[in-house]
Design an enzyme around this catalytic site. Structure first.
Site, PDB file in Angstrom:
ATOM      1  N   CYS A 180      79.786  36.509  88.764  1.00 43.55           N
ATOM      2  CA  CYS A 180      79.369  37.601  89.653  1.00 43.55           C
ATOM      3  C   CYS A 180      77.901  37.998  89.516  1.00 43.55           C
ATOM      4  O   CYS A 180      77.192  38.123  90.509  1.00 43.55           O
ATOM      5  CB  CYS A 180      80.190  38.865  89.389  1.00 43.55           C
ATOM      6  SG  CYS A 180      81.844  38.616  88.762  1.00 43.55           S
ATOM      7  N   GLU A 190      79.732  31.051  99.293  1.00 43.10           N
ATOM      8  CA  GLU A 190      78.621  31.873  98.794  1.00 43.10           C
ATOM      9  C   GLU A 190      77.451  30.993  98.360  1.00 43.10           C
ATOM     10  O   GLU A 190      76.296  31.271  98.702  1.00 43.10           O
ATOM     11  CB  GLU A 190      79.102  32.730  97.610  1.00 43.10           C
ATOM     12  CG  GLU A 190      80.018  33.854  98.045  1.00 43.10           C
ATOM     13  CD  GLU A 190      80.556  34.693  96.889  1.00 43.10           C
ATOM     14  OE1 GLU A 190      81.069  35.783  97.153  1.00 43.10           O
ATOM     15  OE2 GLU A 190      80.478  34.261  95.722  1.00 43.10           O
ATOM     16  N   THR A 213      86.808  40.284  88.622  1.00 41.85           N
ATOM     17  CA  THR A 213      86.419  41.051  87.443  1.00 41.85           C
ATOM     18  C   THR A 213      87.083  42.430  87.357  1.00 41.85           C
ATOM     19  O   THR A 213      87.655  42.761  86.320  1.00 41.85           O
ATOM     20  CB  THR A 213      84.879  41.174  87.403  1.00 41.85           C
ATOM     21  OG1 THR A 213      84.373  39.908  86.990  1.00 41.85           O
ATOM     22  CG2 THR A 213      84.410  42.241  86.448  1.00 41.85           C
ATOM     23  N   LYS A 249      75.219  35.220  90.237  1.00 42.90           N
ATOM     24  CA  LYS A 249      75.409  34.892  91.652  1.00 42.90           C
ATOM     25  C   LYS A 249      74.837  35.991  92.540  1.00 42.90           C
ATOM     26  O   LYS A 249      74.115  35.716  93.498  1.00 42.90           O
ATOM     27  CB  LYS A 249      76.898  34.707  91.937  1.00 42.90           C
ATOM     28  CG  LYS A 249      77.194  34.559  93.401  1.00 42.90           C
ATOM     29  CD  LYS A 249      78.632  34.853  93.717  1.00 42.90           C
ATOM     30  CE  LYS A 249      78.914  36.329  93.836  1.00 42.90           C
ATOM     31  NZ  LYS A 249      80.339  36.595  94.052  1.00 42.90           N
ATOM     32  N   GLU A 262      80.149  53.057 111.771  1.00 41.52           N
ATOM     33  CA  GLU A 262      80.787  54.088 112.608  1.00 41.52           C
ATOM     34  C   GLU A 262      81.854  53.472 113.516  1.00 41.52           C
ATOM     35  O   GLU A 262      82.797  54.133 113.938  1.00 41.52           O
ATOM     36  CB  GLU A 262      79.754  54.851 113.430  1.00 41.52           C
ATOM     37  CG  GLU A 262      79.061  54.065 114.508  1.00 41.52           C
ATOM     38  CD  GLU A 262      78.039  54.924 115.278  1.00 41.52           C
ATOM     39  OE1 GLU A 262      78.442  55.926 115.869  1.00 41.52           O
ATOM     40  OE2 GLU A 262      76.833  54.571 115.266  1.00 41.52           O
ATOM     41  N   TYR A 312      85.642  31.040  98.432  1.00 40.81           N
ATOM     42  CA  TYR A 312      84.518  31.973  98.486  1.00 40.81           C
ATOM     43  C   TYR A 312      83.328  31.489  97.655  1.00 40.81           C
ATOM     44  O   TYR A 312      82.175  31.700  98.035  1.00 40.81           O
ATOM     45  CB  TYR A 312      84.957  33.398  98.123  1.00 40.81           C
ATOM     46  CG  TYR A 312      85.056  33.733  96.656  1.00 40.81           C
ATOM     47  CD1 TYR A 312      83.987  34.302  95.973  1.00 40.81           C
ATOM     48  CD2 TYR A 312      86.229  33.514  95.934  1.00 40.81           C
ATOM     49  CE1 TYR A 312      84.074  34.624  94.631  1.00 40.81           C
ATOM     50  CE2 TYR A 312      86.324  33.835  94.598  1.00 40.81           C
ATOM     51  CZ  TYR A 312      85.242  34.388  93.945  1.00 40.81           C
ATOM     52  OH  TYR A 312      85.338  34.697  92.611  1.00 40.81           O
ATOM     53  N   CYS A 332      81.918  36.429  84.397  1.00 38.37           N
ATOM     54  CA  CYS A 332      81.289  37.377  85.325  1.00 38.37           C
ATOM     55  C   CYS A 332      79.810  37.569  85.002  1.00 38.37           C
ATOM     56  O   CYS A 332      78.950  37.442  85.868  1.00 38.37           O
ATOM     57  CB  CYS A 332      82.029  38.716  85.262  1.00 38.37           C
ATOM     58  SG  CYS A 332      81.220  40.008  86.183  1.00 38.37           S
ATOM     59  N   HIS A 335      76.230  58.385 112.702  1.00 37.25           N
ATOM     60  CA  HIS A 335      75.475  57.702 113.744  1.00 37.25           C
ATOM     61  C   HIS A 335      73.989  57.712 113.449  1.00 37.25           C
ATOM     62  O   HIS A 335      73.480  58.720 112.957  1.00 37.25           O
ATOM     63  CB  HIS A 335      75.749  58.406 115.081  1.00 37.25           C
ATOM     64  CG  HIS A 335      75.123  57.727 116.242  1.00 37.25           C
ATOM     65  ND1 HIS A 335      75.595  56.541 116.755  1.00 37.25           N
ATOM     66  CD2 HIS A 335      74.044  58.077 116.979  1.00 37.25           C
ATOM     67  CE1 HIS A 335      74.833  56.180 117.770  1.00 37.25           C
ATOM     68  NE2 HIS A 335      73.884  57.089 117.923  1.00 37.25           N
TER      69      HIS A 335
END
Ligand SMILES: Cc1cc2nc3c(=O)[nH]c(=O)nc-3n(C[C@H](O)[C@H](O)[C@H](O)COP(=O)(O)OP(=O)(O)OC[C@H]3O[C@@H](n4cnc5c(N)ncnc54)[C@H](O)[C@@H]3O)c2cc1C
Length: 480
Positions: A47, A181, A339, A50, A468, A177, A42, A463
């Site tokens: 992580c 990525e 992780t 990255k 939302e 992924y 990680c 908003h």
């Protein structure tokens, strides 16, 4: 029987470090062996670097958008070397933090490889042996290349962070992924990215609608994504000879003599023939085709620990192996390879073994993110998985968010809820949007608490935001 330690942890990554520290905090005597760098995948090659690259890669597009808002800039250019220097300084700093945390907790750290000799003994790389009442295996996993000729010419994810220079063009193989990525990151940094995935759609296991939107967005950005495609053959460009000269290369990696310069740190220009018949030379190839648990040569089976087919350690819900004194957590068990999950498994191991409070690991409803551009934030069941189990209603909204619509970007976002017809509970929530990772962390609390669609409906919208939409979808788009 007297042991040297109450706990010996093998592996100083996310799970191992947390388990060692929390066990030591109960008063237990704890040692930890790490063969490479504290922080593990990680912090050192996953992580953290990255995500810093994700940030770096986003500024180009942000600057483009800023122009549409009236800002004026000169020509921008990303310079990899100063970034890489800063990146590595940050990783060194974090490694130091991990070391100090362990020191401060009273954990004895051995900076070398360890393997198991018997249910209570580990042997260090220098031959020293240590005994412990419990051994925790937290050795993680590593990237693997596909089994094909010349696969060594391709990089794996670990290598990207150490590149001397960015390649001009890259072929990324894989659809998970990590592959997606890196495709977005490298594209954002100015690399010409081609991606091959042998399956019908990227991001297998995630919600189909979300996968489709991300694939469309990646293509719209300029990533040359080929589905149902793989490498048939690859070799150094210099060896490809006539084949390359005949088919040429549309990569501008080729130098004046027709042979591309190797980008320092890559394995040099690679000629690739694809299953679709295309032949092309890439400055670099990155295999993001899979990871393997680090169990080779650890002495596990000799100690009575059962390994699954791919080499992962089999554990029960308390992370205990078939050998009662040996536990395993994190990627080496190949349960949910993230992780925060490794950390959670480590803490629940300590709760069970050192606090006398047996606590099974809860792997249900884990929120997670994919840091593509745009991001995917997700929790719970996909629409496809949910409707196999029970009747569901699907609430879904796909729209152009205000910020990018103003900049006349075609970018769309997706907000999706999968709702149980019977209990009204939210079974799955899938968001494709900028900062979807941040959004899903918060939506995840409600989903984990068992929120119903009506609980979402009762919540007043914030908003104007993208998020939302998640509380304003009134009519299901489908029932199935
Ligand atoms: C490119 C990439 C991106 C990622 N992005 C994310 C993300 O965004 N979010 C997320 O949650 N997860 C992400 N992950 C996954 C995450 O990094 C892992 O799930 C996590 O690091 C697992 O922790 P661990 O403690 O099980 O193992 P690791 O962190 O891998 O640590 C294991 C440690 O054990 C050491 N070791 C191995 N064998 C021995 C031995 N015999 N003796 C001594 N030491 C040994 C290794 O050197 C290593 O330091 C990513 C992974 C990669 C590769």
């Amino acid at each position: 029987m007297d042991f040297d330690y109450d706990l010996f942890v093998i592996g100083g990554g996310s799970g191992g470090v947390r388990a060692a520290r929390t066990a030591a905090a109960t008063g237990a005597s704890v040692a930890l062996a790490e063969e490479s760098r504290l922080g593990g995948t990680c912090v050192i090659r996953g992580c953290v670097p990255k995500k810093l690259m994700v940030y770096a890669s986003g500024y180009g597009e942000m600057a483009e958008e800023a122009r549409a808002y009236g800002w004026e800039f000169g020509e921008g250019r990303f310079d990899w070397r100063p970034f890489r220097e800063k990146l590595h300084a940050e990783l060194d700093r974090l490694e130091g933090v991990y070391g100090r945390l362990l020191d401060g907790s009273g954990v004895e750290v051995y900076d070398r490889r360890a393997k198991i000799v018997d249910p209570h003994t580990v042997e260090l790389a220098d031959g020293g042996r240590k005994t412990a009442a419990h051994i925790l295996v937290a050795t993680g996993g590593r990237p693997v290349r596909p089994d094909m000729k010349n696969a060594h010419l391709g990089m794996v994810s670990d290598d990207v962070f150490d590149l001397d220079e960015l390649p001009k063009s890259i072929l990324i193989v894989g659809g998970g992924y990590i592959a997606c990525e890196f495709a977005c990151i490298l594209h954002g940094l100015g690399v010409e990215v081609t991606q091959f995935y042998r399956g019908a759609q990227i991001l297998r296991g995630f919600d189909d609608e979300a996968r489709g939107l991300i694939a469309d967005s990646m293509r719209a950005r300029g990533i040359d994504l080929h589905l149902g495609t793989n490498i048939v053959e690859m070799c150094p460009e210099a060896e490809a000879g006539d084949s390359v000269r005949h088919h040429g290369t549309d990569s501008d990696a080729a130098g004046a003599n027709g042979v591309a310069e190797a980008a320092p740190g890559t394995k040099g220009p690679v000629w690739v023939k694809a299953t679709n018949g295309d032949e092309k030379v890439y400055d670099a190839v990155l295999f993001a085709t899979g990871r393997k648990p680090n169990t080779d040569g650890l002495g596990l089976e000799e100690a009575g620990v059962t390994l699954a087919r791919g080499g992962a350690i089999e554990v029960d819900e308390y992370s205990q192996t078939d050998c009662p004194s040996i536990y395993a957590i994190g990627d080496v068990t190949d349960r949910v390879n993230l992780t925060p999950v490794a950390i959670r498994e480590g803490m629940q191991f300590v709760e069970t073994v050192f606090k006398g409070n047996p606590t099974p690991v809860d792997h249900a409803l884990i929120p997670s993110a994919v840091f593509t551009q745009p991001e995917l934030g997700t929790i719970g069941l996909t629409e496809e998985a949910a409707r196999e189990i029970e009747p569901v209603e699907v609430y879904c909204s796909s729209f152009k968010p205000m910020q990018s619509a103003f900049a006349e970007s075609p970018e769309r976002v997706l907000m999706k809820l999968v709702v149980s017809v019977e209990t009204r509970k939210i079974l799955g929530c899938h968001i494709v949007a900028p900062e979807a990772g941040e959004m899903i962390q918060l939506a995840g609390i409600a989903v984990k608490m068992g929120a119903t669609k009506e609980d979402f409906d009762r919540t007043v919208a914030v908003h104007p935001t993208m998020a939302e939409e998640i509380v304003t979808m009134r009519e299901p788009v489908r029932r199935s």
